[in-house]
Design a protein around this motif. Structure first.
Motif, PDB file in Angstrom:
ATOM      1  N   SER A 106       5.563  -1.294  -6.547  1.00 40.66           N
ATOM      2  CA  SER A 106       4.743  -2.445  -6.179  1.00 40.66           C
ATOM      3  C   SER A 106       3.773  -2.743  -7.303  1.00 40.66           C
ATOM      4  CB  SER A 106       3.978  -2.170  -4.882  1.00 40.66           C
ATOM      5  OG  SER A 106       4.863  -1.990  -3.799  1.00 40.66           O
ATOM      6  N   ARG A 107       3.331  -3.965  -7.363  1.00 38.69           N
ATOM      7  CA  ARG A 107       2.366  -4.362  -8.372  1.00 38.69           C
ATOM      8  C   ARG A 107       1.392  -5.362  -7.767  1.00 38.69           C
ATOM      9  NH1 ARG A 107       6.014  -8.341 -12.313  1.00 38.69           N
ATOM     10  NH2 ARG A 107       6.977  -9.566 -10.633  1.00 38.69           N
ATOM     11  N   SER A 108       0.222  -5.394  -8.331  1.00 39.73           N
ATOM     12  CA  SER A 108      -0.800  -6.357  -7.938  1.00 39.73           C
ATOM     13  C   SER A 108      -1.233  -7.110  -9.182  1.00 39.73           C
ATOM     14  CB  SER A 108      -1.992  -5.649  -7.297  1.00 39.73           C
ATOM     15  OG  SER A 108      -2.648  -4.827  -8.261  1.00 39.73           O
ATOM     16  N   LEU A 109      -2.114  -8.079  -8.994  1.00 41.94           N
ATOM     17  CA  LEU A 109      -2.606  -8.830 -10.146  1.00 41.94           C
ATOM     18  C   LEU A 109      -3.303  -7.899 -11.136  1.00 41.94           C
ATOM     19  CD1 LEU A 109      -3.205 -11.453 -11.641  1.00 41.94           C
ATOM     20  CD2 LEU A 109      -5.161 -11.810 -10.124  1.00 41.94           C
ATOM     21  N   PHE A 110      -4.094  -6.984 -10.616  1.00 44.91           N
ATOM     22  CA  PHE A 110      -4.826  -6.069 -11.493  1.00 44.91           C
ATOM     23  C   PHE A 110      -3.875  -5.149 -12.253  1.00 44.91           C
ATOM     24  CE2 PHE A 110      -7.562  -2.412 -12.463  1.00 44.91           C
ATOM     25  CZ  PHE A 110      -8.658  -3.056 -13.014  1.00 44.91           C
ATOM     26  N   SER A 111      -2.837  -4.640 -11.580  1.00 43.79           N
ATOM     27  CA  SER A 111      -1.907  -3.728 -12.259  1.00 43.79           C
ATOM     28  C   SER A 111      -1.111  -4.452 -13.336  1.00 43.79           C
ATOM     29  CB  SER A 111      -0.965  -3.087 -11.233  1.00 43.79           C
ATOM     30  OG  SER A 111      -0.050  -4.037 -10.703  1.00 43.79           O
ATOM     31  N   ILE A 162      -6.960  -0.823  -4.564  1.00 39.52           N
ATOM     32  CA  ILE A 162      -5.934  -0.553  -3.557  1.00 39.52           C
ATOM     33  C   ILE A 162      -4.871   0.369  -4.147  1.00 39.52           C
ATOM     34  CG2 ILE A 162      -6.280  -2.691  -2.252  1.00 39.52           C
ATOM     35  CD1 ILE A 162      -3.881  -3.873  -3.713  1.00 39.52           C
ATOM     36  N   PRO A 163      -4.473   1.417  -3.413  1.00 41.63           N
ATOM     37  CA  PRO A 163      -3.408   2.316  -3.886  1.00 41.63           C
ATOM     38  C   PRO A 163      -2.050   1.670  -3.663  1.00 41.63           C
ATOM     39  CG  PRO A 163      -4.203   3.057  -1.757  1.00 41.63           C
ATOM     40  CD  PRO A 163      -5.054   1.867  -2.116  1.00 41.63           C
ATOM     41  N   LEU A 164      -1.347   1.388  -4.709  1.00 41.88           N
ATOM     42  CA  LEU A 164      -0.079   0.668  -4.617  1.00 41.88           C
ATOM     43  C   LEU A 164       1.069   1.624  -4.358  1.00 41.88           C
ATOM     44  CD1 LEU A 164      -0.505  -1.814  -7.602  1.00 41.88           C
ATOM     45  CD2 LEU A 164      -0.719  -2.335  -5.167  1.00 41.88           C
ATOM     46  N   SER A 165       2.010   1.174  -3.559  1.00 40.30           N
ATOM     47  CA  SER A 165       3.220   1.948  -3.313  1.00 40.30           C
ATOM     48  C   SER A 165       4.115   1.905  -4.542  1.00 40.30           C
ATOM     49  CB  SER A 165       3.960   1.378  -2.099  1.00 40.30           C
ATOM     50  OG  SER A 165       4.344   0.034  -2.337  1.00 40.30           O
ATOM     51  N   LEU A 189       0.840  -1.199   0.000  1.00 38.96           N
ATOM     52  CA  LEU A 189       0.000   0.000   0.000  1.00 38.96           C
ATOM     53  C   LEU A 189       0.872   1.244   0.000  1.00 38.96           C
ATOM     54  CD1 LEU A 189      -2.694  -1.035   2.636  1.00 38.96           C
ATOM     55  CD2 LEU A 189      -2.907  -1.086   0.143  1.00 38.96           C
ATOM     56  N   SER A 190       0.406   2.264  -0.696  1.00 40.19           N
ATOM     57  CA  SER A 190       1.172   3.507  -0.742  1.00 40.19           C
ATOM     58  C   SER A 190       1.148   4.189   0.620  1.00 40.19           C
ATOM     59  CB  SER A 190       0.588   4.444  -1.803  1.00 40.19           C
ATOM     60  OG  SER A 190      -0.748   4.788  -1.468  1.00 40.19           O
ATOM     61  N   ALA A 191       2.201   4.932   0.922  1.00 40.86           N
ATOM     62  CA  ALA A 191       2.321   5.605   2.215  1.00 40.86           C
ATOM     63  C   ALA A 191       1.190   6.591   2.393  1.00 40.86           C
ATOM     64  CB  ALA A 191       3.663   6.317   2.314  1.00 40.86           C
ATOM     65  N   GLY A 192       0.650   6.625   3.620  1.00 38.79           N
ATOM     66  CA  GLY A 192      -0.421   7.555   3.925  1.00 38.79           C
ATOM     67  C   GLY A 192      -1.786   7.071   3.505  1.00 38.79           C
ATOM     68  N   GLU A 201      -9.519   6.002   0.695  1.00 36.80           N
ATOM     69  CA  GLU A 201      -9.426   5.462  -0.646  1.00 36.80           C
ATOM     70  C   GLU A 201     -10.654   5.751  -1.478  1.00 36.80           C
ATOM     71  OE1 GLU A 201      -8.522   1.377  -0.535  1.00 36.80           O
ATOM     72  OE2 GLU A 201      -7.006   1.607   1.009  1.00 36.80           O
ATOM     73  N   GLY A 202     -11.707   6.233  -0.856  1.00 30.50           N
ATOM     74  CA  GLY A 202     -12.944   6.407  -1.588  1.00 30.50           C
ATOM     75  C   GLY A 202     -12.786   7.310  -2.779  1.00 30.50           C
ATOM     76  N   SER A 203     -12.216   8.499  -2.563  1.00 28.04           N
ATOM     77  CA  SER A 203     -12.064   9.436  -3.668  1.00 28.04           C
ATOM     78  C   SER A 203     -11.102   8.903  -4.706  1.00 28.04           C
ATOM     79  CB  SER A 203     -11.575  10.786  -3.130  1.00 28.04           C
ATOM     80  OG  SER A 203     -10.335  10.617  -2.471  1.00 28.04           O
ATOM     81  N   GLU A 204      -9.980   8.316  -4.256  1.00 29.15           N
ATOM     82  CA  GLU A 204      -8.995   7.817  -5.208  1.00 29.15           C
ATOM     83  C   GLU A 204      -9.545   6.641  -5.999  1.00 29.15           C
ATOM     84  OE1 GLU A 204      -5.083   8.934  -2.560  1.00 29.15           O
ATOM     85  OE2 GLU A 204      -5.215   7.064  -3.635  1.00 29.15           O
ATOM     86  N   SER A 205     -10.321   5.768  -5.297  1.00 28.41           N
ATOM     87  CA  SER A 205     -10.906   4.650  -6.015  1.00 28.41           C
ATOM     88  C   SER A 205     -11.874   5.141  -7.059  1.00 28.41           C
ATOM     89  CB  SER A 205     -11.620   3.718  -5.032  1.00 28.41           C
ATOM     90  OG  SER A 205     -10.707   3.210  -4.100  1.00 28.41           O
ATOM     91  N   GLY A 206     -12.634   6.172  -6.693  1.00 32.15           N
ATOM     92  CA  GLY A 206     -13.563   6.719  -7.660  1.00 32.15           C
ATOM     93  C   GLY A 206     -12.844   7.329  -8.841  1.00 32.15           C
ATOM     94  N   GLU A 207     -11.707   8.009  -8.566  1.00 30.49           N
ATOM     95  CA  GLU A 207     -10.942   8.591  -9.659  1.00 30.49           C
ATOM     96  C   GLU A 207     -10.368   7.511 -10.561  1.00 30.49           C
ATOM     97  OE1 GLU A 207      -8.091  10.990  -7.809  1.00 30.49           O
ATOM     98  OE2 GLU A 207      -9.506  12.449  -7.008  1.00 30.49           O
ATOM     99  N   ASP A 208      -9.819   6.450  -9.941  1.00 26.98           N
ATOM    100  CA  ASP A 208      -9.268   5.359 -10.746  1.00 26.98           C
ATOM    101  C   ASP A 208     -10.351   4.724 -11.606  1.00 26.98           C
ATOM    102  OD1 ASP A 208      -6.877   5.867  -9.629  1.00 26.98           O
ATOM    103  OD2 ASP A 208      -6.971   4.239  -8.155  1.00 26.98           O
ATOM    104  N   SER A 209     -11.526   4.528 -10.994  1.00 25.61           N
ATOM    105  CA  SER A 209     -12.613   3.919 -11.743  1.00 25.61           C
ATOM    106  C   SER A 209     -13.051   4.810 -12.885  1.00 25.61           C
ATOM    107  CB  SER A 209     -13.786   3.625 -10.794  1.00 25.61           C
ATOM    108  OG  SER A 209     -14.854   3.079 -11.508  1.00 25.61           O
ATOM    109  N   GLN A 210     -13.092   6.148 -12.609  1.00 23.83           N
ATOM    110  CA  GLN A 210     -13.496   7.072 -13.664  1.00 23.83           C
ATOM    111  C   GLN A 210     -12.483   7.091 -14.795  1.00 23.83           C
ATOM    112  OE1 GLN A 210     -16.393   8.650 -13.727  1.00 23.83           O
ATOM    113  NE2 GLN A 210     -15.906   9.419 -15.779  1.00 23.83           N
TER     114      GLN A 210
END
Length: 726
Positions: free
Chosen positions: A619-624, A613-616, A440-443, A450-459
């Motif tokens: 870092s990578r995840s399956l989705f990324s 999830i905001p990645l540090s 996870l990214s710092a902070g 994550e709500g706003s960032e998730s919404g931005e990523d989704s948008q």
């Protein structure tokens, strides 16, 4: 006719007035004297026993003993049995058997002893004049070049059956050294030997070691020799005897077999011998991958089994033996299995420099992992793989080997390990690297942020011209599975992404330009839901006893470079090259990732199935990883003319609807199809694992809360992205 009836009646009355026991004893003694008179009168030493009346006399004596016992109470001893014991008839017979005089006498004596022990109800082996001759006969069994293996196997089986009925005689049958100090007079009704032996010889807690307490021509040694017989019936009977012996109830008898005999060493050594016969450099890895369960009891169907079949039959025998044996004996056998076969035989092949040896040994290991069910053997196998440096890192590196065959076999091994009921596999290979959540990214530890960032990523994802917005409608979710086959959904993970958002995130990954399933009117991801439910249920069943947490752990808060672990690293690296890898290898790769995603641990769900999830950094995840692959794919398809038609033809080829394999870019086209099916499979797994929202809007014209989507009639076997259910 009337006169004949009167004569018969008179004879019967005359017989009834005589003392029956006296008649039996006289007949018994007469038969025995006929046997001994042969040795007094005969001068022909070469005459076979079959040409004398000795076999018939012995049968008569046995019939008399059995009949006499049936006429009396169990605790009473008849005069014929008393005569046999007092005059040491069994001792004499065992001596004649050893001398083979006349020729073939050993066979007749073995038959007599076998039937005596199996047909008499009294526990005879406690008597010194019985177990001493039995010991002598046991020493004559299993010798090289024996012509009486069938009778030996039957005799030893009768001995083991008698021991199972009376555990106290085990020490006498195995001939412990301190038995020589006992006097025959005290053995007419001997005290149990087992408790003293068990106390003086505790089971070692260390690894397998030699236990040279008993002679190498005793019961266990003879049975092990007979398991190598050329006759299948003899091998089968010897294994049945070993199962009887090792399946004795726990206690002094199990401790005696474990600590003071070489049973465990001999069992594991036999597996080592059979493995040494396998040509590691010429084994067929493909055949081993689908090697069926080979029950040891099927050995009677063929007189001479090939080396590979013999190896797996003995493995199945060890598997059943350790499953049924008392814990102390099962652990000892498993320790010797670890030392003798895993470390001494298999390990040198696994770290060999020859690729053919590596391929063959890995294929054997993969088949062994799949076929083992014994918890004791599985514990030692997992210990060997995870704690033998540097074995596991080496095996995982080979998932990314230059040889596609070795990579394929190594991935198969990983998938088989993930299906075993052993918590350490996931803990060591995956969860220990995710525990800190430093991906996870710092902070961003507080998931509420994550709500706003998730919404931005989704948008951002929805605005991308490569992705269609038609799949973002939650109405495309399939109907829930019936209550009868659906387990209660687990609590949702900490995050703001709804089920529809997460499912559609995976579905929207595949650009419209490369979707080909609808061209053949195949179903969407709902065709995977049933099999995803089966897979998730299997994983939940395996992990029920592992006490996994229901909530995510708190992040460590320390800035540290995240490493996903060697397993996830090699899987993600392989996934990044899915467009340039063989089709079969891609199927195996996605099968492993799907199974990992199906486990219900919150860390696995967050890291593998949460797109928000905001990645540090770094870092990578399956989705990324999938996003990067999609970007690379969009660049590559620019060079392919008539892409929809080519994808359609490739999909038809994979489904067996046509045979046009000569087109260009075939590997890339197959990789694109696997990617599309894999994203649908991940969406189905996420749908099954996540709770279903009750406030989803209904389809136009529908009165229900959930849209009713028509499920495709295509089975997963018809979907080219997966040849069989995961």
């Amino acid at each position: 006719m009337e006169a004949f009836g009167k004569l018969t009646s008179m004879l019967l009355n005359a017989l009834e007035t005589r003392e029956p026991t006296a008649d039996l004893l006289d007949s018994f003694v007469d038969n025995w004297k006929s046997v001994t008179n042969y040795y007094i009168k005969t001068t022909d030493d070469s005459r076979p026993v079959g040409q004398t009346d000795i076999p018939w006399r012995l049968r008569q004596m046995l019939d008399i003993l059995v009949y006499e016992e049936k006429q009396q109470a169990v605790e009473d001893m008849g005069p014929c049995l008393e005569y046999l014991l007092q005059h040491k008839l069994l001792e004499t017979l065992s001596t004649l058997a050893k001398a083979q005089y006349p020729p073939g006498m050993l066979q007749q004596v073995l038959i007599f002893f076998w039937k005596l022990l199996s047909q008499m109800q009294k526990p005879l082996l406690q008597l010194v004049n019985v177990y001493r001759p039995v010991q002598k006969l046991i020493r004559l069994c299993g010798l090289p070049g024996s012509l009486t293996q069938k009778e030996e196997a039957q005799f030893l089986f009768a001995v083991c059956s008698a021991v199972r009925k009376d555990l106290e005689v085990l020490g006498y049958v195995l001939e412990p050294p301190d038995q020589q100090l006992r006097t025959p007079a005290s053995d007419q009704n001997p005290a149990p030997l087992l408790p003293q032996l068990a106390e003086s010889n505790p089971v070692p807690a260390a690894a397998c070691r030699s236990s040279p307490v008993f002679p190498e021509n005793g019961l266990i040694w003879a049975l092990m020799k007979l398991t190598s017989s050329q006759r299948a019936s003899v091998r089968l009977k010897a294994r049945q005897s070993l199962l009887l012996l090792s399946g004795l109830p726990g206690g002094p008898s199990a401790e005696l077999l474990s600590a003071d005999t070489q049973l465990a060493e001999l069992l594991a050594g036999r597996l080592q011998e059979l493995h040494a016969l396998l040509p590691a450099d010429t084994l067929d890895a493909a055949a081993l991958q689908g090697w069926p369960h080979t029950p040891w009891s099927a050995d009677d169907k063929s007189e001479c089994a090939d080396d590979l079949r013999s190896f797996f039959m003995w493995l199945d025998f060890l598997d059943q033996l350790t499953s049924e044996a008392p814990q102390v004996l099962a652990v000892k056998v498993a320790q010797c299995f670890h030392q003798a076969w895993l470390l001494n035989s298999l390990h040198p092949q696994l770290i060999h420099t020859c690729e053919q040896v590596v391929l063959g040994s890995t294929a054997v290991l993969c088949a062994v992992v799949r076929l083992l069910t014994s918890s004791s053997l599985l514990d030692q196998l997992v210990h060997f793989l995870l704690k033998t440096p540097p074995l596991m890192p080496l095996l995982l590196q080979r998932c990314n080997h230059i040889s596609d065959q070795i990579s394929m076999t190594s991935l198969c091994l990983v998938e088989e390990l993930l299906q075993k009921p052993h918590r350490d596999i996931l803990d060591v290979l995956v969860l220990s690297f995710l525990q800190s959540r430093s991906y996870l990214s710092a902070g961003q530890e507080d998931r509420a942020v994550e709500g706003s960032e998730s919404g931005e990523d989704s948008q951002d994802l929805e605005d991308d011209p490569f992705f269609s917005d038609t799949l973002s409608d939650p109405q495309l979710l399939p109907p829930p599975l019936p209550d009868s086959c659906t387990a209660p959904p687990p609590p949702p993970p900490a995050g703001l992404g709804s089920t529809a958002d997460i499912v559609n995130s995976f579905l929207c990954l595949v650009p419209v330009q490369v979707r080909s399933s609808q061209l053949l009117q195949e179903g969407g991801y709902e065709s995977y839901v049933h099999d995803a439910h089966t897979l998730v249920t299997q994983c939940q069943t395996l992990s029920l006893s592992w006490d996994w947490p229901q909530a995510l752990p708190c992040p460590s808060g320390e800035e540290a470079h995240f490493f996903e672990g060697p397993l996830l690293k090699v899987l993600f690296d392989r996934l990044g090259r899915i467009l340039e890898q063989p089709y079969e290898l891609n199927l195996q790769l996605t099968a492993v990732l799907s199974r990992l995603s199906a486990y219900s641990h919150p860390l696995l769900h967050e890291y593998l199935l949460d797109p928000y999830i905001p990645l540090s950094p770094c870092s990578r995840s399956l989705f990324s990883v999938l996003i990067r692959v999609m970007g690379e794919m969009m660049q590559r398809i620019q060079k392919i003319p008539d892409l929809p038609d080519r994808l359609l033809n490739t999909r038809r080829d994979l489904l067996g609807m046509s045979h046009n394999n000569g087109q260009e870019h075939l590997t890339l086209l197959k990789g694109i199809i696997v990617l599309e099916e894999f994203c649908k499979e991940l969406a189905a797994i996420a749908f099954v694992k996540l709770p279903v929202e009750k406030d989803l809007p209904a389809s136009p014209g529908c009165g229900s809360d959930r849209p009713q989507v028509e499920t495709s009639t295509d089975t997963p076997d018809q979907v080219p992205g997966r040849t069989s259910p995961p």
